[in-house]
Scaffold this motif. Sequence first.
Motif, PDB file in Angstrom:
ATOM      1  N   GLU A  68       0.828  -1.206   0.000  1.00  0.00           N
ATOM      2  CA  GLU A  68       0.000   0.000   0.000  1.00  0.00           C
ATOM      3  C   GLU A  68       0.863   1.259   0.000  1.00  0.00           C
ATOM      4  O   GLU A  68       0.528   2.254  -0.650  1.00  0.00           O
ATOM      5  CB  GLU A  68      -0.964   0.015   1.180  1.00  0.00           C
ATOM      6  N   ALA A  69       1.993   1.220   0.706  1.00  0.00           N
ATOM      7  CA  ALA A  69       2.890   2.378   0.711  1.00  0.00           C
ATOM      8  C   ALA A  69       3.425   2.655  -0.681  1.00  0.00           C
ATOM      9  O   ALA A  69       3.506   3.814  -1.120  1.00  0.00           O
ATOM     10  CB  ALA A  69       4.035   2.151   1.688  1.00  0.00           C
ATOM     11  N   SER A  70       3.788   1.611  -1.417  1.00  0.00           N
ATOM     12  CA  SER A  70       4.315   1.819  -2.774  1.00  0.00           C
ATOM     13  C   SER A  70       3.234   2.352  -3.703  1.00  0.00           C
ATOM     14  O   SER A  70       3.504   3.196  -4.571  1.00  0.00           O
ATOM     15  CB  SER A  70       4.899   0.514  -3.326  1.00  0.00           C
ATOM     16  N   ILE A  71       1.996   1.883  -3.515  1.00  0.00           N
ATOM     17  CA  ILE A  71       0.892   2.395  -4.338  1.00  0.00           C
ATOM     18  C   ILE A  71       0.634   3.866  -4.025  1.00  0.00           C
ATOM     19  O   ILE A  71       0.444   4.690  -4.931  1.00  0.00           O
ATOM     20  CB  ILE A  71      -0.382   1.557  -4.114  1.00  0.00           C
ATOM     21  N   LEU A  72       0.648   4.214  -2.745  1.00  0.00           N
ATOM     22  CA  LEU A  72       0.441   5.614  -2.370  1.00  0.00           C
ATOM     23  C   LEU A  72       1.540   6.506  -2.929  1.00  0.00           C
ATOM     24  O   LEU A  72       1.279   7.649  -3.343  1.00  0.00           O
ATOM     25  CB  LEU A  72       0.371   5.746  -0.848  1.00  0.00           C
ATOM     26  N   ALA A  73       2.779   6.011  -2.964  1.00  0.00           N
ATOM     27  CA  ALA A  73       3.862   6.794  -3.556  1.00  0.00           C
ATOM     28  C   ALA A  73       3.609   7.010  -5.043  1.00  0.00           C
ATOM     29  O   ALA A  73       3.848   8.104  -5.582  1.00  0.00           O
ATOM     30  CB  ALA A  73       5.197   6.085  -3.331  1.00  0.00           C
ATOM     31  N   LEU A  74       3.124   5.970  -5.730  1.00  0.00           N
ATOM     32  CA  LEU A  74       2.788   6.107  -7.149  1.00  0.00           C
ATOM     33  C   LEU A  74       1.663   7.112  -7.336  1.00  0.00           C
ATOM     34  O   LEU A  74       1.740   8.009  -8.191  1.00  0.00           O
ATOM     35  CB  LEU A  74       2.370   4.745  -7.709  1.00  0.00           C
ATOM     36  N   VAL A  75       0.623   6.995  -6.520  1.00  0.00           N
ATOM     37  CA  VAL A  75      -0.538   7.887  -6.624  1.00  0.00           C
ATOM     38  C   VAL A  75      -0.124   9.335  -6.372  1.00  0.00           C
ATOM     39  O   VAL A  75      -0.571  10.257  -7.068  1.00  0.00           O
ATOM     40  CB  VAL A  75      -1.630   7.427  -5.645  1.00  0.00           C
ATOM     41  N   LEU A 135      -4.947  -0.304  -1.005  1.00  0.00           N
ATOM     42  CA  LEU A 135      -4.271  -1.600  -1.031  1.00  0.00           C
ATOM     43  C   LEU A 135      -4.672  -2.447  -2.231  1.00  0.00           C
ATOM     44  O   LEU A 135      -3.863  -3.217  -2.760  1.00  0.00           O
ATOM     45  CB  LEU A 135      -4.574  -2.371   0.268  1.00  0.00           C
ATOM     46  N   ASP A 136      -5.920  -2.337  -2.678  1.00  0.00           N
ATOM     47  CA  ASP A 136      -6.414  -3.186  -3.768  1.00  0.00           C
ATOM     48  C   ASP A 136      -6.259  -2.554  -5.154  1.00  0.00           C
ATOM     49  O   ASP A 136      -6.830  -3.060  -6.129  1.00  0.00           O
ATOM     50  CB  ASP A 136      -7.895  -3.524  -3.535  1.00  0.00           C
ATOM     51  N   ALA A 137      -5.499  -1.468  -5.257  1.00  0.00           N
ATOM     52  CA  ALA A 137      -5.318  -0.824  -6.563  1.00  0.00           C
ATOM     53  C   ALA A 137      -4.649  -1.785  -7.542  1.00  0.00           C
ATOM     54  O   ALA A 137      -3.800  -2.596  -7.175  1.00  0.00           O
ATOM     55  CB  ALA A 137      -4.472   0.437  -6.418  1.00  0.00           C
ATOM     56  N   CYS A 138      -5.051  -1.692  -8.799  1.00  0.00           N
ATOM     57  CA  CYS A 138      -4.528  -2.584  -9.820  1.00  0.00           C
ATOM     58  C   CYS A 138      -4.715  -1.932 -11.189  1.00  0.00           C
ATOM     59  O   CYS A 138      -5.192  -0.797 -11.294  1.00  0.00           O
ATOM     60  CB  CYS A 138      -5.242  -3.935  -9.764  1.00  0.00           C
ATOM     61  N   ALA A 139      -4.323  -2.634 -12.234  1.00  0.00           N
ATOM     62  CA  ALA A 139      -4.464  -2.143 -13.604  1.00  0.00           C
ATOM     63  C   ALA A 139      -5.583  -2.925 -14.285  1.00  0.00           C
ATOM     64  O   ALA A 139      -5.606  -4.165 -14.223  1.00  0.00           O
ATOM     65  CB  ALA A 139      -3.154  -2.310 -14.371  1.00  0.00           C
ATOM     66  N   GLY A 140      -6.497  -2.204 -14.936  1.00  0.00           N
ATOM     67  CA  GLY A 140      -7.597  -2.917 -15.578  1.00  0.00           C
ATOM     68  C   GLY A 140      -8.534  -2.002 -16.329  1.00  0.00           C
ATOM     69  O   GLY A 140      -8.211  -0.846 -16.629  1.00  0.00           O
ATOM     70  N   ASP A 141      -9.705  -2.524 -16.608  1.00  0.00           N
ATOM     71  CA  ASP A 141     -10.746  -1.795 -17.322  1.00  0.00           C
ATOM     72  C   ASP A 141     -11.519  -0.938 -16.325  1.00  0.00           C
ATOM     73  O   ASP A 141     -12.007  -1.452 -15.309  1.00  0.00           O
ATOM     74  CB  ASP A 141     -11.685  -2.802 -17.995  1.00  0.00           C
ATOM     75  N   PRO A 142     -11.669   0.370 -16.577  1.00  0.00           N
ATOM     76  CA  PRO A 142     -12.427   1.218 -15.650  1.00  0.00           C
ATOM     77  C   PRO A 142     -13.828   0.698 -15.355  1.00  0.00           C
ATOM     78  O   PRO A 142     -14.311   0.839 -14.218  1.00  0.00           O
ATOM     79  CB  PRO A 142     -12.472   2.567 -16.373  1.00  0.00           C
ATOM     80  N   ALA A 143     -14.484   0.091 -16.348  1.00  0.00           N
ATOM     81  CA  ALA A 143     -15.837  -0.421 -16.117  1.00  0.00           C
ATOM     82  C   ALA A 143     -15.853  -1.467 -15.011  1.00  0.00           C
ATOM     83  O   ALA A 143     -16.799  -1.536 -14.223  1.00  0.00           O
ATOM     84  CB  ALA A 143     -16.405  -1.013 -17.407  1.00  0.00           C
ATOM     85  N   ALA A 144     -14.798  -2.270 -14.920  1.00  0.00           N
ATOM     86  CA  ALA A 144     -14.722  -3.279 -13.862  1.00  0.00           C
ATOM     87  C   ALA A 144     -14.566  -2.626 -12.499  1.00  0.00           C
ATOM     88  O   ALA A 144     -15.141  -3.085 -11.501  1.00  0.00           O
ATOM     89  CB  ALA A 144     -13.562  -4.226 -14.132  1.00  0.00           C
ATOM     90  N   ASP A 145     -13.791  -1.545 -12.432  1.00  0.00           N
ATOM     91  CA  ASP A 145     -13.589  -0.837 -11.167  1.00  0.00           C
ATOM     92  C   ASP A 145     -14.887  -0.182 -10.709  1.00  0.00           C
ATOM     93  O   ASP A 145     -15.216  -0.198  -9.512  1.00  0.00           O
ATOM     94  CB  ASP A 145     -12.499   0.216 -11.358  1.00  0.00           C
ATOM     95  N   VAL A 146     -15.647   0.385 -11.632  1.00  0.00           N
ATOM     96  CA  VAL A 146     -16.931   0.997 -11.288  1.00  0.00           C
ATOM     97  C   VAL A 146     -17.934  -0.079 -10.862  1.00  0.00           C
ATOM     98  O   VAL A 146     -18.713   0.123  -9.927  1.00  0.00           O
ATOM     99  CB  VAL A 146     -17.486   1.819 -12.467  1.00  0.00           C
ATOM    100  N   CYS A 147     -17.897  -1.222 -11.526  1.00  0.00           N
ATOM    101  CA  CYS A 147     -18.772  -2.328 -11.141  1.00  0.00           C
ATOM    102  C   CYS A 147     -18.448  -2.779  -9.715  1.00  0.00           C
ATOM    103  O   CYS A 147     -19.347  -3.078  -8.929  1.00  0.00           O
ATOM    104  CB  CYS A 147     -18.624  -3.485 -12.119  1.00  0.00           C
ATOM    105  N   ARG A 148     -17.168  -2.800  -9.383  1.00  0.00           N
ATOM    106  CA  ARG A 148     -16.765  -3.134  -8.013  1.00  0.00           C
ATOM    107  C   ARG A 148     -17.358  -2.116  -7.026  1.00  0.00           C
ATOM    108  O   ARG A 148     -17.850  -2.481  -5.961  1.00  0.00           O
ATOM    109  CB  ARG A 148     -15.242  -3.153  -7.935  1.00  0.00           C
ATOM    110  N   SER A 149     -17.329  -0.827  -7.378  1.00  0.00           N
ATOM    111  CA  SER A 149     -17.947   0.190  -6.528  1.00  0.00           C
ATOM    112  C   SER A 149     -19.432  -0.101  -6.339  1.00  0.00           C
ATOM    113  O   SER A 149     -19.959  -0.019  -5.214  1.00  0.00           O
ATOM    114  CB  SER A 149     -17.762   1.586  -7.140  1.00  0.00           C
ATOM    115  N   TYR A 150     -20.106  -0.443  -7.413  1.00  0.00           N
ATOM    116  CA  TYR A 150     -21.530  -0.784  -7.357  1.00  0.00           C
ATOM    117  C   TYR A 150     -21.766  -1.968  -6.411  1.00  0.00           C
ATOM    118  O   TYR A 150     -22.663  -1.939  -5.565  1.00  0.00           O
ATOM    119  CB  TYR A 150     -22.012  -1.114  -8.769  1.00  0.00           C
TER     120      TYR A 150
END
Length: 251
Positions: free
Chosen positions: A43-50, A176-191
């Motif tokens: 998570e620390a490495s992801i936050l540094a990237l963000v 912590l769960d950040a990843c690379a993918g299709d935005p539609a999948a990330d929005v579906c996860r939010s739903y």
Amino acid sequence: MDLPPLGPLIGSGKEAEVFECGDLVVKLYRMTASAPKRAAFREASILALVESLGLPAPAVHGVGQIDGRWGIAMTRADGPSLADAIQRRPDQVPACLERMARLQIAIHSHPGTHLGSLKARLAANIGRAEMLDEPLRRQLLDGLAALPEGDRLCHGDFHPWNILGPPGLEAVVDWLDACAGDPAADVCRSYVLIRPVAPDLAAAYLAAYAAAAGESRDGILAWLPFVAAARLAEGVPHEAQGLMAMSKSPS
């Protein structure tokens, strides 16, 4: 980490607890969490990237152990959550959901360079969901394989409880769960995350994101059977089963 003594507990989840610590906060992973040391560094490495991308998120100040628990010291995200704002001011729900959609679109505008695959994570979780019989598991994995891979930055846990602060000064937490993918999948996860708590809000957010991003509702919900099935591996079987049952005709 060389830090002042921990202050009061200000947040608690399944994997970690967050404590005040002077001007900072410390997120300590629970001893029962899966691979807490690895999670803290990830998570620390992801936050540094963000942070390098200029996205609104806490900045990391250190990773280490406190009383035998691995954690991250980071800047504090002040203010109520977007979920609190929605509850207090129902008349502001459309404006709040538009803010939320714009934040998620901003995240998706960046490539998910060096992050793991969202589809691979879904497939792994479907593979270890014990409640799925083998024919259904194979059907789901085949269907998932046919969906786009995508290369966008996806938060993986994006919902109004993870957006803190007033309009224009929001910070998005829990990466912590950040990843690379299709935005539609990330929005579906939010739903999927919002619907068991607030189904009307989940549907309204789906519409708000689709309108703001120029995405189709059907395109987002094409991911629903797979996101819901993967959620079975997260210890919420009744919630995920309900979503799978209505995945052909969500409301």
